[in-house]
Design a protein around this motif. Structure first.
Motif, PDB file in Angstrom:
ATOM      1  N   ARG A 190       3.796   1.032   9.066  1.00  0.00           N
ATOM      2  CA  ARG A 190       4.534   0.713   9.126  1.00  0.00           C
ATOM      3  C   ARG A 190       6.235  -0.065   8.778  1.00  0.00           C
ATOM      4  N   ARG A 191       5.463  -0.618   7.160  1.00  0.00           N
ATOM      5  CA  ARG A 191       6.963  -1.696   6.584  1.00  0.00           C
ATOM      6  C   ARG A 191       7.950  -0.978   5.944  1.00  0.00           C
ATOM      7  N   SER A 208       1.281  -1.343  -0.275  1.00  0.00           N
ATOM      8  CA  SER A 208      -0.412   0.391   0.006  1.00  0.00           C
ATOM      9  C   SER A 208       0.967   0.894   0.013  1.00  0.00           C
ATOM     10  N   LYS A 209       0.244   2.637  -0.191  1.00  0.00           N
ATOM     11  CA  LYS A 209       1.220   3.842  -0.350  1.00  0.00           C
ATOM     12  C   LYS A 209       1.467   4.061   0.919  1.00  0.00           C
ATOM     13  N   LEU A 210       1.865   4.893   1.240  1.00  0.00           N
ATOM     14  CA  LEU A 210       2.755   5.485   2.251  1.00  0.00           C
ATOM     15  C   LEU A 210       1.843   5.749   3.356  1.00  0.00           C
ATOM     16  N   PHE A 211       1.104   6.728   2.702  1.00  0.00           N
ATOM     17  CA  PHE A 211       0.380   7.284   4.164  1.00  0.00           C
ATOM     18  C   PHE A 211      -1.361   6.998   3.760  1.00  0.00           C
ATOM     19  N   ALA A 263       2.900   1.540  16.935  1.00  0.00           N
ATOM     20  CA  ALA A 263       1.499   1.787  16.880  1.00  0.00           C
ATOM     21  C   ALA A 263       0.931   1.652  15.473  1.00  0.00           C
ATOM     22  N   MET A 264       1.538   2.482  14.584  1.00  0.00           N
ATOM     23  CA  MET A 264       1.102   2.652  13.143  1.00  0.00           C
ATOM     24  C   MET A 264       0.996   1.625  12.334  1.00  0.00           C
ATOM     25  N   ARG A 265      -0.110   2.159  11.153  1.00  0.00           N
ATOM     26  CA  ARG A 265      -0.707   0.901  10.278  1.00  0.00           C
ATOM     27  C   ARG A 265      -0.152   0.466  10.023  1.00  0.00           C
ATOM     28  N   ASP A 266      -0.681  -1.350   9.669  1.00  0.00           N
ATOM     29  CA  ASP A 266      -0.119  -2.378   8.660  1.00  0.00           C
ATOM     30  C   ASP A 266      -0.165  -2.247   7.250  1.00  0.00           C
TER      31      ASP A 266
END
Lengths: 501, 497, 92
Positions: A61-62, A26-29, C60-63
């Motif tokens: 996060r990735r 997926s995109k960054l934001f 805590a950031m998005r998967d």
């Protein structure tokens, strides 16, 4: 440190490299798919990446993990707290009219800072390239035009790419020669591939800006270099341009130039780019991100094997020469092919040599000259058809003497065309060496019968033998071992002259 | 049609009647729309009404009558059939959301703000979108491209701002509950001027997703109601982590208990602080000071102890607040360029700088002023002097406020240092207008919750009193309000009926 | 103090078209407000106070899970379109 090739300490080159994290899903934001390629314009977008009012960035996060991996490989320090900043400027491909990026003027905010890369494969000498910073940021959309840019009255915007994750690597101006730049970028491409975070072969996945200055002269920025391969060309051109200006006593202006990859020259940017004031400030919608040393250790532990370690392993475990190992590892797909092939045929050196000389030679001949430092797009098409089993069989067939190297290369072409296994190709065209003397003898006899005159010439002229050999090879569909045929022909000639026929 | 006394019901009372079937939601909404039709031409609280409100009301009536197969889930919906006014900077899917700006005069969001989605999920019906200062920039709801909102209590006075439309709609019974947004007092100021409750929650307790950004690090969606129980109902539904949309939202559902039934009606054992710098300020109007002292005696009668403290860094509060707010605003509002949505023109053959400049000249005067100042304080060479300093001042003020709250349960202040001004009285002098935010901005700088409670009237002009508490101590604020509401009874009118 | 030319530059940076009399009015008001902001200068806080900033654990950031947007036409608010493209002014 010794001077390398055309290295000139007065020449200073710095790089700013953008790599899309193409392995992200997926995109960054936002959660739009990261793979925008080949999609209808503005179909890979959502309220967030279109900058619709009220939307907020949602950090992937990735992406941080991938950027941290790259930062670690480039020996960067990873700050315990990283922060995103807004870079404010108006541009139609920028949905919010600011880019979320990182900025280190007020604090060490980026994912990586102060890295170093040792270029140790410079013909026996080595040098250190310092990495100023490594940061995460979002890609803008893309502009297109109806017809040519000059004739069009407006721009067309496609935001499919907007928000895709980019890592920007900024080096200090530590390069003194174009070949150092090439070596560095090749190394980087191999690292990206080994980490599995960016596929440099994808169009637009890697982009580079370079800055070049000579001595005390002004610094020139070159933008728009869209493949690693072109960076060396662009920098070489620019050094030559600046030197020739200097030779004529013309002062070099600090300016931005663009790389024209069709004409392979740098050209002055169309309009003088105005002095921008980006008004950086911390992105208030993304809290500062705390990274503990434990997090860093966990990322380190999760990292795949890196090029340097892999070369060592190839040398130690498979007894490859260091040069061979480096060539394999320099292009991850070759190293992967090697490791997969030796599962089918355990003569590692033979398999390695086959890949490094024959396969790579073949690829280089068919390289279309585009793409990047590691592999061109046509090469990746070729490589998709060549499986480890193919390589293992070819090496095995050659080692067992069933086919010779020249034939093996021809078989490789058929493998690429048909995807068939070499053993099957050998059978289908009956390319097994005609080592059966009786069968071969009947062909030789037939040729002598048909080419009586040439045969008689051969009694006095060795060149005529080659003509006969060619004819035998033709009749045998190239299956005959030429050495064997030649010796058989010679036997007949000697026999004939003895009998005085 | 529904009688006017029913129109003034609190949400919790209305929900009970809806659930037992003694009020038809369709009738109720129709009556309210009719009321808006007759009153709002004068007050100008609404910018847009929801065309589907009656349809949504009919759906709820069907549920209650058992004609729809929702298996009785309506019984769990705590805001069933409640008419909700939504400030026009909070995104509503399919309903035009303008921020009271020409730049967004025909913008229709593709999604609901998280808070709107949650309230709708609990059965609330969006009745319309309310007037405000353009993009939330103002304290009077005069800076609107759709004209000023008038104070329902005193027509020629302002309703306060920037959530003036929401407050006026509640006071005039043109909605039962309302959403506002509070960047530096924008929920509490109009709540005080219109004699209703206005809660600015702890920063992050309510998701900001869908709230159209003005100053991200300061602003919150705020809750507005005519009773404390209604506020509690709304807060229960709206609060909670939304990390899938908003990384600045916080997960605090477990730590917030809102059991008002079991709450004490007194304030025994409570310690409140007043702030000397504000009480003694010459910028505070006499009637406001008097009302404040009266409120002070009221809480003392309820058992609380009140002491005066000094917070010297408050001197920098407004400079810090406005520097940060304008900086963030200048960047947030850059996206309004006429390319992807909003006000635009044909781009053919127009040079891009001219195109942008022309489109963006359609912002109102206050918005332009703040964008220009925000651009200035962020521009190269000034960042350290203004923005960085402002953030440091903010940290200092926050620390001092939290220190006070270590010793006291709450800080007690007037909501606004002035009475509602006459329309047109203040807008020509921007700096003087900024000064009236002194009592409210400090909660935004510190990220703490604050509640404006309707307390008294002076010559028919409402005056509120404000309490601020520790992070996530909304229950305490509601308890104080509940105790005051019970003690004061009918002394405070919260709606015009 | 900020002069009219500086305010003109600010208006350019912010891409807000302004007439001369507007520029003059804003110059006056901006100066008044900046003079007030200048009280931040007297605030003697060095590096012992960090600028206020929220922070969170990176975990805590998005998967990284892709979900394509499907709730409506993302271009529905764009008025200048050509095919699937959005029309914008030309740069340069």
């Amino acid at each position: 440190m010794t001077s390398i090739g055309n290295s000139d300490a007065r020449v200073r080159i710095g790089l700013e490299i953008h790599c899309q994290l193409t392995a992200l899903r997926s995109k960054l934001f936002c959660t739009c798919p990261a793979d925008y390629r080949g999609k209808e314009p503005n179909t890979n977008v959502c309220p967030v990446c279109l900058g619709m009012p009220g939307t907020l960035p949602l950090l992937n996060r990735r992406a941080i993990e991938y950027a941290m991996m790259l930062a670690l490989v480039l020996n960067c320090k990873i700050p315990s707290r990283i922060t995103f900043y807004r870079k404010n400027y108006f541009y139609p491909d920028l949905p919010k009219n600011f880019q979320i990026t990182q900025y280190n003027a007020y604090e060490q905010a980026s994912v990586g800072v102060d890295g170093v890369v040792e270029l140790d494969d410079l013909d026996g000498s080595s040098k250190t390239i310092r990495i100023r910073r490594l940061q995460l940021e979002e890609d803008p959309g893309r502009l297109a035009y109806d017809g040519s840019i000059d004739r069009s009255n407006y721009a067309l915007v496609d935001y499919n790419r907007a928000g895709v994750a980019l890592v920007e690597i900024v080096s200090e101006p530590d390069f003194n020669a174009p070949n150092e730049v090439r070596l560095f970028l090749n190394r980087l491409a191999s690292i990206l591939e080994h980490l599995g975070i960016c596929n440099p072969a994808l169009e637009g996945a890697v982009r580079c800006d370079a800055n070049v200055s000579i001595g005390e002269q002004a610094r020139v920025e070159i933008k728009n270099i869209n493949s690693f391969k072109d960076v060396e060309r662009a920098v070489t051109f620019e050094i030559t341009r600046q030197r020739s200006l200097a030779a004529r006593g013309i002062e070099i202006r600090g300016e931005t130039r663009h790389w024209d990859d069709a004409r392979r020259i740098t050209v002055q940017a169309r309009a003088k780019e105005e002095e921008e004031d980006y008004r950086y400030f911390p992105e208030p919608d993304i809290p500062s991100i705390v990274i503990s040393s434990k997090d860093v250790e966990a990322i380190k532990a999760s990292m795949p094997e890196l090029p340097h370690a892999r070369v060592e392993r190839f040398v130690n475990v498979y007894s490859l020469s260091r040069d061979t190992a480096k060539i394999l590892v320099g292009e991850k797909h070759l190293a992967d092919l090697f490791e997969a092939s030796i599962k089918y045929y355990d003569n590692a050196r033979s398999v390695a040599n086959w890949i490094v000389t024959d396969l790579k030679g073949y690829l280089e001949r068919y390289d279309d000259g585009g793409g990047d430092g590691s592999s061109s797009s046509s090469n990746s098409v070729i490589l998709a058809k060549v499986t480890p089993k193919h390589i293992a069989e070819l090496a095995m067939l050659v080692d067992s003497g069933k086919i010779n190297r020249a034939t093996a290369r021809q078989i490789l072409q058929r493998v690429i065309a048909t995807g068939m296994l070499p053993s099957a190709i050998v059978q289908s065209i009956n390319v097994d060496m005609l080592s059966n003397k009786d069968e071969l003898a009947s062909i030789v006899d037939k040729v002598i019968e048909e080419e009586r005159k040439a045969f008689m010439d051969a009694l006095s002229n060795e060149k005529a033998l080659n003509y006969l050999l060619g004819k035998v090879m033709r009749y045998s569909n190239g299956r005959a071992d030429p050495k064997l045929v030649l010796s058989m022909l010679k036997e007949r000639v000697i026999g004939t002259s003895k009998t005085g026929q | 049609m529904v009688s006017s006394s029913k129109i003034a019901l609190s949400a919790y009372e209305l929900v009970e009647e809806v659930k037992v079937g003694s009020i038809s939601v369709e009738d109720y909404i129709a009556s309210m729309i009719e009321r808006i039709g007759s009153m709002d031409e004068r007050i100008n609280a609404y910018i847009t009404l929801n065309d589907h409100a009656l349809e949504e009301a009919r759906m709820i009536d069907k549920m209650v009558k058992g004609y729809s197969n929702d298996n009785g889930s309506y019984a769990t919906k705590s805001l069933l059939g409640v008419p909700l006014a939504v400030k026009d900077n909070i995104s509503t899917q399919g309903i035009r959301t303008t921020c009271a700006s020409r730049m967004l005069e025909d913008y229709v969001p593709l999604y609901d703000a998280t808070v709107v989605k949650r309230l709708k999920g609990a059965g609330a019906i969006v009745i319309g979108k309310t007037n405000m200062d353009e993009f939330g920039m103002g304290s009077t709801t005069e800076f609107s491209a759709f004209g000023a909102t008038h104070n329902p209590w005193v027509y020629e006075r302002v309703a306060g701002g920037s959530s003036g439309g929401s407050a006026a709609a509640l006071a005039a019974c043109m909605a039962s509950i309302a959403l506002g947004s509070d960047t530096g007092g924008s929920v509490r100021c109009p709540a005080s001027f219109c004699s209703i409750y206005g809660l600015k929650p702890t920063y992050g307790l309510l998701s900001r997703y869908g709230l159209i950004s003005y100053a991200n690090s300061l602003e919150c969606i705020g809750l507005m109601a005519r009773s404390v129980l209604d506020l509690a109902l709304m807060l229960k539904v709206a609060a909670g982590s939304d990390m899938q949309n908003d990384h600045t939202s916080i997960d605090a559902n477990s730590s917030i208990s809102l059991d008002l039934e079991s709450m004490n009606h007194d304030l025994k054992g409570m310690r409140f602080a007043t702030i000397r710098e504000i009480v003694e300020s010459e910028g505070t109007d006499e009637p406001v000071r008097d009302s404040m002292f009266d409120a002070l005696s009221s809480v003392e009668r309820l058992g609380a102890v009140v002491e005066e403290v000094s917070i010297p860094s408050l001197r920098y509060a407004l400079a810090s607040y406005y520097t940060i707010a304008m900086a963030e605003a200048s960047s947030n509002l850059a996206r309004y360029d006429g390319v992807r949505y909003g006000y635009t023109a044909q781009p053919d053959g127009v040079a891009w700088n001219e195109f942008y400049s022309k489109i963006r000249s359609n912002f109102g005067s206050e918005v332009k002023r703040r964008i220009m100042l925000g651009t200035y304080v962020l521009s190269s060479g000034y960042y350290g002097r203004y923005y960085m300093k402002a953030q440091k001042a903010r940290a200092l003020i926050r620390d001092e406020m939290l220190k006070v709250l270590n010793h006291y349960n709450a800080i007690m202040l007037p909501t606004m240092p002035i009475l509602p001004p006459r329309i047109g009285e203040r807008i020509s002098d921007p700096l003087r207008l900024y000064m009236v935010d002194i009592c409210t901005v400090i909660a935004n700088l510190a990220g703490i919750p604050a509640l404006s409670i309707p307390y008294s009237m002076y010559n028919g002009l409402p005056i509120g009193v404000q309490f601020m508490a520790r992070h996530l101590d909304e229950p305490l604020l509601l308890r104080i309000a509940y105790a005051l509401e019970s003690a004061r009874g009918d002394k405070v009118r919260r709606c015009m009926i | 103090m900020v002069g009219v030319e500086e305010v003109r530059h600010l208006a350019h940076l912010a891409r807000i078209g302004m007439k001369e009399e507007e520029l003059r009015l804003y110059t006056e008001q901006i100066n008044e407000i900046l003079t007030y902001f200048n009280m931040l200068d007297e605030l003697d806080i060095g590096n012992d106070i960090e600028p206020y900033r929220m922070s969170r654990e990176y975990k805590a950031m998005r998967d990284d899970i892709p979900v394509a947007f499907s709730a409506g036409n993302a271009l529905s608010n764009a008025k200048n379109v050509k095919g699937r493209f959005i029309k914008a002014p030309k740069m340069g």
